[in-house]
Motif scaffolding. Structure first.
Motif, PDB file in Angstrom:
ATOM      1  N   ASP A   1     105.543  40.449 -32.288  1.00 36.88           N
ATOM      2  CA  ASP A   1     104.648  39.154 -31.791  1.00 36.88           C
ATOM      3  C   ASP A   1     104.078  39.530 -30.275  1.00 36.88           C
ATOM      4  O   ASP A   1     104.404  40.210 -29.711  1.00 36.88           O
ATOM      5  CB  ASP A   1     105.622  37.796 -32.201  1.00 36.88           C
ATOM      6  CG  ASP A   1     104.537  36.771 -32.725  1.00 36.88           C
ATOM      7  OD1 ASP A   1     103.487  36.713 -32.445  1.00 36.88           O
ATOM      8  OD2 ASP A   1     105.136  35.655 -33.208  1.00 36.88           O
TER       9      ASP A   1
ATOM     10  N   PRO B   1     100.898  25.964 -26.781  1.00 40.04           N
ATOM     11  CA  PRO B   1     101.658  24.674 -27.484  1.00 40.04           C
ATOM     12  C   PRO B   1     100.533  23.614 -27.686  1.00 40.04           C
ATOM     13  O   PRO B   1      99.759  23.144 -27.015  1.00 40.04           O
ATOM     14  CB  PRO B   1     102.781  24.487 -26.398  1.00 40.04           C
ATOM     15  CG  PRO B   1     102.381  24.728 -25.157  1.00 40.04           C
ATOM     16  CD  PRO B   1     101.626  26.027 -25.464  1.00 40.04           C
TER      17      PRO B   1
ATOM     18  N   SER C   1      97.349  31.095 -22.209  1.00 39.64           N
ATOM     19  CA  SER C   1      97.285  31.222 -23.661  1.00 39.64           C
ATOM     20  C   SER C   1      96.410  30.735 -24.491  1.00 39.64           C
ATOM     21  O   SER C   1      95.890  31.357 -25.460  1.00 39.64           O
ATOM     22  CB  SER C   1      98.421  30.027 -23.955  1.00 39.64           C
ATOM     23  OG  SER C   1      99.924  30.549 -23.326  1.00 39.64           O
TER      24      SER C   1
ATOM     25  N   TRP D   1     107.186  23.773 -24.532  1.00 35.10           N
ATOM     26  CA  TRP D   1     107.074  23.948 -25.998  1.00 35.10           C
ATOM     27  C   TRP D   1     108.136  22.773 -26.508  1.00 35.10           C
ATOM     28  O   TRP D   1     107.832  22.264 -27.669  1.00 35.10           O
ATOM     29  CB  TRP D   1     107.771  25.235 -26.309  1.00 35.10           C
ATOM     30  CG  TRP D   1     106.393  26.260 -26.127  1.00 35.10           C
ATOM     31  CD1 TRP D   1     106.169  27.091 -25.174  1.00 35.10           C
ATOM     32  CD2 TRP D   1     105.705  26.563 -27.330  1.00 35.10           C
ATOM     33  NE1 TRP D   1     105.172  27.782 -25.664  1.00 35.10           N
ATOM     34  CE2 TRP D   1     104.842  27.670 -26.748  1.00 35.10           C
ATOM     35  CE3 TRP D   1     105.420  26.098 -28.567  1.00 35.10           C
ATOM     36  CZ2 TRP D   1     103.661  28.010 -27.532  1.00 35.10           C
ATOM     37  CZ3 TRP D   1     104.406  26.699 -29.347  1.00 35.10           C
ATOM     38  CH2 TRP D   1     103.358  27.573 -28.773  1.00 35.10           C
TER      39      TRP D   1
ATOM     40  N   PHE E   1     101.243  30.241 -40.867  1.00 30.89           N
ATOM     41  CA  PHE E   1     102.075  28.912 -40.995  1.00 30.89           C
ATOM     42  C   PHE E   1     102.163  28.410 -42.509  1.00 30.89           C
ATOM     43  O   PHE E   1     103.012  27.665 -42.552  1.00 30.89           O
ATOM     44  CB  PHE E   1     101.738  28.155 -40.068  1.00 30.89           C
ATOM     45  CG  PHE E   1     100.570  27.211 -40.040  1.00 30.89           C
ATOM     46  CD1 PHE E   1     100.834  26.056 -40.852  1.00 30.89           C
ATOM     47  CD2 PHE E   1      99.425  27.656 -39.936  1.00 30.89           C
ATOM     48  CE1 PHE E   1      99.740  25.346 -41.148  1.00 30.89           C
ATOM     49  CE2 PHE E   1      98.339  26.702 -40.140  1.00 30.89           C
ATOM     50  CZ  PHE E   1      98.407  25.659 -40.669  1.00 30.89           C
TER      51      PHE E   1
ATOM     52  N   LYS F   1     102.559  23.617 -38.691  1.00 30.00           N
ATOM     53  CA  LYS F   1     102.160  24.664 -37.639  1.00 30.00           C
ATOM     54  C   LYS F   1     102.703  24.559 -36.304  1.00 30.00           C
ATOM     55  O   LYS F   1     103.004  25.518 -35.759  1.00 30.00           O
ATOM     56  CB  LYS F   1     100.454  24.378 -37.485  1.00 30.00           C
ATOM     57  CG  LYS F   1      99.674  25.220 -36.440  1.00 30.00           C
ATOM     58  CD  LYS F   1      98.166  24.946 -36.487  1.00 30.00           C
ATOM     59  CE  LYS F   1      97.539  25.949 -35.696  1.00 30.00           C
ATOM     60  NZ  LYS F   1      96.027  25.439 -35.656  1.00 30.00           N
TER      61      LYS F   1
ATOM     62  N   THR G   1      94.188  33.113 -26.868  1.00 30.45           N
ATOM     63  CA  THR G   1      93.695  32.864 -28.312  1.00 30.45           C
ATOM     64  C   THR G   1      92.242  32.697 -28.729  1.00 30.45           C
ATOM     65  O   THR G   1      92.068  32.982 -29.678  1.00 30.45           O
ATOM     66  CB  THR G   1      94.284  31.222 -28.531  1.00 30.45           C
ATOM     67  OG1 THR G   1      95.760  31.230 -28.225  1.00 30.45           O
ATOM     68  CG2 THR G   1      94.222  30.826 -30.160  1.00 30.45           C
TER      69      THR G   1
ATOM     70  N   ILE H   1     100.393  34.009 -30.546  1.00 29.15           N
ATOM     71  CA  ILE H   1     101.139  32.723 -30.740  1.00 29.15           C
ATOM     72  C   ILE H   1     100.416  31.363 -30.385  1.00 29.15           C
ATOM     73  O   ILE H   1     100.056  30.487 -30.990  1.00 29.15           O
ATOM     74  CB  ILE H   1     102.520  32.298 -30.320  1.00 29.15           C
ATOM     75  CG1 ILE H   1     103.440  33.319 -30.492  1.00 29.15           C
ATOM     76  CG2 ILE H   1     103.128  31.271 -30.046  1.00 29.15           C
ATOM     77  CD1 ILE H   1     104.696  33.755 -29.900  1.00 29.15           C
TER      78      ILE H   1
ATOM     79  N   CYS I   1     106.252  26.320 -36.644  1.00 32.08           N
ATOM     80  CA  CYS I   1     106.144  27.600 -36.715  1.00 32.08           C
ATOM     81  C   CYS I   1     105.647  28.237 -35.466  1.00 32.08           C
ATOM     82  O   CYS I   1     106.429  29.172 -35.081  1.00 32.08           O
ATOM     83  CB  CYS I   1     104.963  27.948 -37.847  1.00 32.08           C
ATOM     84  SG  CYS I   1     105.383  27.826 -39.332  1.00 32.08           S
ATOM     85  N   LYS I   2     104.785  27.878 -34.602  1.00 34.93           N
ATOM     86  CA  LYS I   2     104.342  28.123 -33.125  1.00 34.93           C
ATOM     87  C   LYS I   2     105.788  28.285 -32.393  1.00 34.93           C
ATOM     88  O   LYS I   2     105.707  28.812 -31.586  1.00 34.93           O
ATOM     89  CB  LYS I   2     103.280  27.398 -32.542  1.00 34.93           C
ATOM     90  CG  LYS I   2     101.817  27.561 -33.535  1.00 34.93           C
ATOM     91  CD  LYS I   2     100.751  26.998 -33.039  1.00 34.93           C
ATOM     92  CE  LYS I   2     100.401  27.511 -31.484  1.00 34.93           C
ATOM     93  NZ  LYS I   2      99.133  26.978 -30.987  1.00 34.93           N
TER      94      LYS I   2
ATOM     95  N   ARG J   1     108.018  30.775 -33.485  1.00 40.35           N
ATOM     96  CA  ARG J   1     107.566  32.036 -32.991  1.00 40.35           C
ATOM     97  C   ARG J   1     107.714  32.240 -31.591  1.00 40.35           C
ATOM     98  O   ARG J   1     108.142  33.532 -30.824  1.00 40.35           O
ATOM     99  CB  ARG J   1     106.081  32.374 -33.384  1.00 40.35           C
ATOM    100  CG  ARG J   1     105.942  32.629 -34.794  1.00 40.35           C
ATOM    101  CD  ARG J   1     104.559  32.422 -35.191  1.00 40.35           C
ATOM    102  NE  ARG J   1     103.864  33.657 -34.385  1.00 40.35           N
ATOM    103  CZ  ARG J   1     102.582  33.852 -34.439  1.00 40.35           C
ATOM    104  NH1 ARG J   1     101.711  33.125 -35.097  1.00 40.35           N
ATOM    105  NH2 ARG J   1     101.998  34.950 -33.985  1.00 40.35           N
TER     106      ARG J   1
END
Length: 220
Positions: free
Chosen positions: A120, A128, A198, A147, A109, A57, A202, A125, A60-61, A64
């Motif tokens: 995207d 982090p 962020s 990140w 993911f 995960k 989310t 996303i 993948c984040k 992305r």
């Protein structure tokens, strides 16, 4: 002259890159698009799929985020999967023959990522995954560094004693620099605002998804 032609060519490439995203993209101010088509390939997916779930995960984040902010396509690949080989061949062919690549996307993911450039968003996303959840312990100057540090929390470089000593010395009184410390504090505040935004986005997306599911259940 040649310089003028180069500037015009660069401007055309830049406009073409933005066309994939759209001038009204919500992340426009945070993007630095590469002028020519770019692909980030996550190879050896047959090995990667066996990684620990949280590590997969996080990777993948991270991929992305970097693909999205630089305008790159992101696609996972394995020579042992006929489906992934076919998708990669189709993507490469679209670049060679200047055709429009497939816009089919896969963001889960737990499956091979397929994220066409411009499909995207930072809200999708999410933030982090910070080690310990404490941004004050993260030595980052901008979102990209944030990140990177998040990634290193899952995949340490070796826990170098020298690196730890260097980070500790920054906080010692003898190394204080008022101007530098002020700029560092400002960057920390910017990173904290970015993290909160962020996370808020989310949560909003998750809530919207829940509301859609409830409506569907009621209708059925």
């Amino acid at each position: 002259d040649m310089a003028t032609k180069d500037l015009r060519a660069a401007e055309r490439l830049k406009k073409k890159a933005w066309k994939r995203y759209g001038e009204d993209h919500p992340d426009k101010d945070l993007l630095d698009l590469f002028p020519t088509p770019l692909v980030i390939v996550g190879s050896k997916y047959d090995v990667f799929q066996n990684f620990d779930s949280e590590k997969r995960k996080a990777v993948c984040k991270l991929l992305r985020f970097f693909a999205h902010t630089c305008g790159s396509h992101l696609q996972f690949y394995s020579s042992k999967s006929a489906g992934l080989v076919g998708r990669m061949n189709a993507l490469i062919s679209s670049f060679i023959f200047h055709t429009t690549p497939s816009q089919a996307s896969q963001f889960d993911f737990t499956k091979p990522l397929i994220v066409p450039s411009g499909n995207d968003s930072l809200g999708s996303i999410g933030a982090p995954p910070l080690p310990g959840g404490n941004i004050g312990r993260i030595n980052a100057r901008n979102p990209h560094d944030l990140w990177k540090q998040s990634f290193l929390g899952f995949f340490p470089e070796g826990d170098s004693p020298k690196q730890q000593i260097a980070e500790d010395r920054v906080k010692e009184a003898q190394y204080k620099e008022p101007v530098v410390d002020m700029m560092r504090a400002q960057k920390d505040e910017e990173l904290e605002r970015y993290r909160r935004a962020s996370e808020r986005r989310t949560r909003e997306l998750a809530r919207q998804g829940g509301e859609v599911q409830v409506r569907r259940t009621v209708k059925s």
